[in-house]
Design an enzyme around this catalytic site. Structure first.
Site, PDB file in Angstrom:
ATOM      1  N   LEU A   1       0.771  -1.205   0.060  1.00  0.00           N
ATOM      2  CA  LEU A   1       0.079   0.086   0.119  1.00  0.00           C
ATOM      3  C   LEU A   1       0.973   1.264  -0.164  1.00  0.00           C
ATOM      4  CD1 LEU A   1      -2.933   1.500   0.274  1.00  0.00           C
ATOM      5  CD2 LEU A   1      -2.353   1.335   2.792  1.00  0.00           C
TER       6      LEU A   1
ATOM      7  N   GLU B   1       1.316 -12.549  -3.292  1.00  0.00           N
ATOM      8  CA  GLU B   1       0.399 -13.622  -2.892  1.00  0.00           C
ATOM      9  C   GLU B   1      -0.954 -13.214  -3.552  1.00  0.00           C
ATOM     10  OE1 GLU B   1      -2.230 -13.434   1.006  1.00  0.00           O
ATOM     11  OE2 GLU B   1       0.144 -13.932   1.362  1.00  0.00           O
TER      12      GLU B   1
END
Length: 358
Positions: free
Chosen positions: A165, A200
């Site tokens: 982020l 992921e």
């Protein structure tokens, strides 16, 4: 402010609808719900005050101001600095050693991430903080945390990144590519032979767009600068080895093209990417030349009496011209300089001098 010890819950907290956050001197809207404890953050909170150094939080502005005067992380983030270049630094924070910091960061990040499930069980993760300090401002060495990525200390799926982020006020400045690049560098140096990693799954829609562009640029740099024979006009990529081919000129003489052959696996090893991610990038770039109708070529591969190579069976070849890749890079304003500088890594990740042993 949030308690000085990691919060414990007798029951799972429900999502709190925080509408706005104050991070340091910035006020901006949230995107999603987080699971802040209800006894500290009420539902439908209009404004949540978050310390920009440690991410402790409060709905009380007076308590927030009081904390920011004495925050222990005011001088620098926790953890160890592992990268520094042009004012940008990356700090490695162990979730087990700095549990409260990691939990508060995760709770804050959830306000801007749709897919995130780890908030309190952070001991098995490493967090990499991206910070900036103006190198030209010697009077003010204020260190701002701009974003982060996390990764599992041990991933059975060879994931080099779990969550990423860039905080909303700092987005659209190519900083996400810096964090992605660092994650690939670190995974490539792990263990004895490095790790071929990938983020992921599943990726969010925004994450997929970001990674697709990152993979495209990474592949383009390799094809233009990273191959061993940089003067080749054509690059031939295939899933099994195949020798370079010849063509016949109108005069009947055979002329050998300057080509370069490699397997998807070989390219993956070179750039530290999974084959499926490389294929995704090539298809998205649209640089693969269409197949031309031609006679079946024989693959001049050595045969072993103990091994069935299958001759041409299963060999899939794609052809690209470096000039086409270069045109793509120019059209998309891709900087051929890698955003991650290897000489910026510090400590155990610092590049060794020629005089140092292995």
């Amino acid at each position: 402010m949030a308690p000085g010890k990691p919060p414990t819950h007798s029951k799972s907290p429900t999502g709190s609808n925080v509408k706005n956050v104050v991070l340091g001197d910035l006020l901006f809207k949230t995107w999603y719900q987080s699971i802040y404890p209800e006894d500290l953050v009420a539902k439908d909170t209009d404004r949540l005050y978050v310390c920009r150094w440690c991410f402790r939080y409060s709905c009380d502005v007076d308590a927030y101001v009081k904390h920011t005067r004495v925050c222990d992380n005011k001088a620098s983030p926790p953890g160890t600095k592992v990268y520094e270049h042009s004012g940008y630094s990356i700090w490695e924070v162990d979730g087990e050693e700095h549990k409260l910091f990691a939990q508060n960061l995760s709770l804050f990040a959830k306000l801007f991430l749709d897919h995130k499930s780890v908030f309190f069980d952070v001991a098995s993760f490493l967090f990499y903080l991206l910070t900036f300090s103006d190198p030209n401002d010697t009077q003010n060495q204020d260190c701002r945390i701009l974003g982060y990525f996390s990764k599992e200390k041990m991933s059975w799926d060879a994931n080099n990144l779990a969550c990423i982020l860039i905080f909303p006020p700092y987005q659209h400045k190519q900083l996400g590519k810096l964090l992605m690049g660092v994650s690939y560098k670190l995974s490539g140096w792990e263990g004895d032979g490095g790790l071929i990693g990938s983020p992921e799954r599943p990726l969010s829609e925004m994450g997929w767009r970001s990674y697709s562009r990152f993979w495209e640029e990474r592949v383009a740099r390799y094809l233009l600068l990273g191959s061993q024979r940089q003067d080749s006009e054509e690059t031939q990529l295939q899933q099994q080895d195949i020798t370079s081919h010849t063509t016949t000129t109108p005069e009947g003489s055979k002329r050998r093209h300057s080509t370069e052959s490699m397997t998807v696996r070989e390219m993956g090893l070179a750039v530290g990417m999974l084959a499926e991610d490389i294929i995704t990038a090539l298809k998205s770039m649209g640089v693969v030349e269409p197949e031309k109708s031609q006679k079946k070529r024989k693959a001049h591969q050595p045969h072993s009496p103990d091994t069935n190579t299958g001759a041409d069976h299963g060999v899939q070849t794609v052809k690209m011209r470096k000039s086409t890749v270069l045109e793509w890079a120019k059209a998309h304003r891709v900087a051929l300089q890698d955003p991650v500088r290897e000489d910026g890594f510090l400590g155990k990740w610092a590049p060794k001098s020629p005089h140092e042993g292995p």
